[in-house]
Every structure is written in structure tokens, then in C-alpha cells.
Design a protein around this motif. Sequence first.
Motif, short mmCIF file in Angstrom:
data_model
loop_
_atom_site.label_atom_id
_atom_site.label_comp_id
_atom_site.label_asym_id
_atom_site.label_seq_id
_atom_site.Cartn_x
_atom_site.Cartn_y
_atom_site.Cartn_z
N VAL A 91 6.90 -1.18 7.74
CA VAL A 91 6.49 0.10 7.17
C VAL A 91 7.75 0.88 6.79
CG1 VAL A 91 4.35 0.17 8.50
CG2 VAL A 91 6.41 1.25 9.41
N MET A 92 7.60 1.78 5.84
CA MET A 92 8.73 2.58 5.39
C MET A 92 8.27 3.95 4.96
SD MET A 92 11.77 1.46 2.75
CE MET A 92 13.34 2.33 2.84
N VAL A 93 9.08 4.96 5.28
CA VAL A 93 8.80 6.34 4.90
C VAL A 93 9.94 6.85 4.03
CG1 VAL A 93 8.29 8.68 5.72
CG2 VAL A 93 7.60 6.70 7.10
N LEU A 94 9.60 7.39 2.86
CA LEU A 94 10.58 7.99 1.97
C LEU A 94 10.30 9.48 1.86
CD1 LEU A 94 10.01 4.88 0.86
CD2 LEU A 94 11.73 5.58 -0.82
N GLN A 112 -1.19 12.18 11.39
CA GLN A 112 -2.47 11.73 10.86
C GLN A 112 -2.34 10.96 9.55
OE1 GLN A 112 -5.77 14.50 11.05
NE2 GLN A 112 -4.58 15.92 12.31
N TYR A 113 -1.19 11.09 8.89
CA TYR A 113 -1.03 10.46 7.58
C TYR A 113 0.03 9.38 7.54
CZ TYR A 113 -4.30 13.64 5.48
OH TYR A 113 -5.46 14.31 5.18
N LEU A 114 0.79 9.24 8.61
CA LEU A 114 1.81 8.20 8.66
C LEU A 114 1.32 7.00 9.45
CD1 LEU A 114 5.03 10.28 9.47
CD2 LEU A 114 4.42 9.27 7.28
N LEU A 126 10.26 12.45 12.14
CA LEU A 126 10.17 10.99 12.07
C LEU A 126 10.85 10.33 13.26
CD1 LEU A 126 10.69 10.37 8.25
CD2 LEU A 126 8.55 10.51 9.54
N LYS A 127 11.96 10.88 13.71
CA LYS A 127 12.60 10.35 14.91
C LYS A 127 11.71 10.57 16.13
CE LYS A 127 16.83 10.49 17.68
NZ LYS A 127 18.18 11.10 17.83
N ASP A 128 11.11 11.76 16.22
CA ASP A 128 10.22 12.05 17.34
C ASP A 128 9.02 11.11 17.38
OD1 ASP A 128 11.90 14.13 17.99
OD2 ASP A 128 10.65 15.69 17.08
N MET A 164 0.85 -1.18 0.00
CA MET A 164 0.00 0.00 0.00
C MET A 164 0.89 1.24 0.00
SD MET A 164 -2.79 -1.23 2.84
CE MET A 164 -3.68 0.33 2.76
N VAL A 165 0.44 2.28 -0.71
CA VAL A 165 1.24 3.50 -0.89
C VAL A 165 0.42 4.72 -0.49
CG1 VAL A 165 2.23 5.02 -2.64
CG2 VAL A 165 2.74 2.57 -2.70
N ASN A 166 1.02 5.56 0.34
CA ASN A 166 0.40 6.81 0.78
C ASN A 166 1.34 7.95 0.40
OD1 ASN A 166 -1.34 8.59 2.10
ND2 ASN A 166 -0.26 8.39 4.04
N ILE A 167 0.85 8.92 -0.38
CA ILE A 167 1.67 10.02 -0.87
C ILE A 167 1.13 11.33 -0.29
CG2 ILE A 167 2.51 11.26 -2.89
CD1 ILE A 167 2.04 8.64 -4.48
N VAL A 168 2.00 12.08 0.39
CA VAL A 168 1.62 13.36 0.99
C VAL A 168 2.55 14.42 0.43
CG1 VAL A 168 1.16 14.62 3.12
CG2 VAL A 168 0.98 12.12 3.10
N THR A 169 2.00 15.46 -0.20
CA THR A 169 2.83 16.51 -0.78
C THR A 169 2.58 17.85 -0.10
OG1 THR A 169 1.38 17.41 -2.53
CG2 THR A 169 2.48 15.31 -2.99
N PHE A 170 3.62 18.67 -0.07
CA PHE A 170 3.54 20.00 0.53
C PHE A 170 4.02 21.02 -0.51
CE2 PHE A 170 3.78 17.01 3.95
CZ PHE A 170 2.90 17.51 4.90
N ASN A 171 3.18 22.06 -0.73
CA ASN A 171 3.40 22.99 -1.82
C ASN A 171 3.15 24.42 -1.37
OD1 ASN A 171 3.28 20.74 -4.10
ND2 ASN A 171 1.54 20.41 -2.74
N ASP A 172 3.73 25.38 -2.10
CA ASP A 172 3.56 26.78 -1.72
C ASP A 172 2.11 27.22 -1.85
OD1 ASP A 172 6.25 26.89 -1.25
OD2 ASP A 172 6.76 27.92 -3.12
#
Length: 312
Positions: A268-271, A256-258, A299-301, A185-193
Motif C-alpha cells: 500500500v502507498m499514501v501520497l 476510516q479512509y486509509l 501517518l507515522k502514528d 486501486m485508487v482512493n482520493i480524499v480531499t480537504f477544502n475550505d
Amino acid sequence: MASTRLAASAALRSLPLAAAAAWGAAVHFQAPATSCDAVPTKPKPKVFKEATCISNTQHTHNTRLVTLKLPSDWNAARTPVANVLVKTDIEGEAKPVVRPYNPLSAKSEDEVTLLVKKYGEDAKMGTKLHELAVGESILVKGPNMQWSLPDAGAVERYTFIAGGTGITPILQAAEGILRKDIDAMVNIVTFNDTPHDVLLRNELMDLVLLYGANRVRVKNFWGMPNDGMEEDQLNELQRKTLKNGMAYPTKEVLEQYLPKPTDCDGHVMVLVCGPMGMLKKVAGPKTKDYKQGDLGGVLKDLGFAKEQVWKL
């Protein structure tokens, strides 16, 4: 001609390749030794070759999709994430300018499509590629490997965090994972101006259409555009990402998204890929020689282990 959109009825298009970390690092293939060899044959280094522009179209207000015809097929089947180096002479520059770009797919065959952002009027390579006309050529070298796909079943849930053009290697990786690991399963979260800066919306939605909403989730965050929108017009979650009017991956939102680090028995893995400031905030910086470095940031927190995070 390579399409700028993934087609649900055909094989997905080629994906982008690595970050500045991979500059000059090429994937080499060792020739098999023979009984006559005194020592193993050394791998042949990759060299820059001419590629011809076959399409150059506007994507957003400061990005274009540039499709190049390669002199030979690009075989990046061994990795879902790789980049291509682009080199050109710029008037007034003593040395050629070289920049890495992530094609939109690692399955490019003899064409690659690059998402090229122009960072202001003084941008050297950005200006060159934005103005590259159909029929004109430019030097390229690749594919250069950045990240290899884990064995099928080793990771059950992937989450990608992208900032700006950091979406390009993430699109590559997501397509490779979904195609090769049918249970992932893949979850993609993007942050934009701003909403106008969200990149590759259609390509991301095509992943959802092709592989299903049960396997692919996409969430785009953005700050306030310069067209009169006020902060109270954003929803509550969008407001929680704001920092100086721009969307930012805060701990409160990422929670909320991880997945939790212990979900799926830890499979699980986060890129993460984005500007250096964002990378440092989310996962800690890379080392000066562009190695992974220690895990830090949000991510460490949240309790993730170094082995569960990869900085693209």
C-alpha cells in the motif's frame, strides 16, 4: 484544444506536475555515446520557451483553467507526475517571477491545462495568468519530473490525500496509475475550505466513470461556507474534520479512509500534497532543500513506514 474534462470515450487528459520542490529540476535525457566520444555527452538543459494561451476559463471563484499551446510536444510518458515552470516579468519586480504548476495530465502532447489559483489581489503570477488573454504568450519550461510510477503490481492500493490545489499532481498520478497498472486501486480524499472550493470535481468523477467505482473512490471534505450553514448541518464525519471552520485531515477521519499499513501484505502507498501546514500534520515536513525528510504526523502514528509514503 485541450479539454477541461476527462472523457470516458477518449484518452484521459493531461495531468498536473510537481511542487515547489521541483523548481529548476528538469528531466534530462542522456544522448547515446558514440565511439568518437571521449566522454559521455552531457544532457541538454531545458530552457524556457514561449507558449500561447488558447483558452482561459473560470473554474471556481478564485481559480481558472488556463490552456497553453506548447512549441513542441510534451513527452512525460516516463513519469505520471511532473510540473511546468512558468516565468514572466511583473511590473515593479526586479527579477522575473517563476512559479511551478501541475498540468492536469502528463499526457499533454502539445497543450497543457493549468489550474491557477489567485491568492488575493496582490498575487503576482496568479494575477498574470488569470488575466492572460487568448493569443497572448508566456514562458514555460518542462516537463520536470516529481515522482515515478512503481512497477505494476508493486503497490495494490494507493491513497491520495490532497489539500486545495494539491489535487493537481494527485490527479496526474491517479490517472497514470489507473492507466498503467490495471490491478491497482485508487482512493482520493480531499480537504477544502468550503464546498465552493472543491477543485476538479468533474475530472475526478470522470476517473470513477472510466475505471469503475471498484477501482476508484473519491471523498471530498469541506468546512463551513460563508452562506449561513451551521456546523450541525454537516454530517458527523464532516464535523470531525473541522478546525477553525475549515476541513482538516484528522487522525480519526484518515483512519476510516486509509488502508492499514499491513493490508495487501504491505503493498500500500499514501501520497500527500497540500499546504505546508497540512503536509506537516499528515506526514511530517519536507527538508529545507525539498527532499522527503523523515516520516511524521498522522501517518507515522498510524504505523506507516517511510517507504509507504510520498510527499508530492
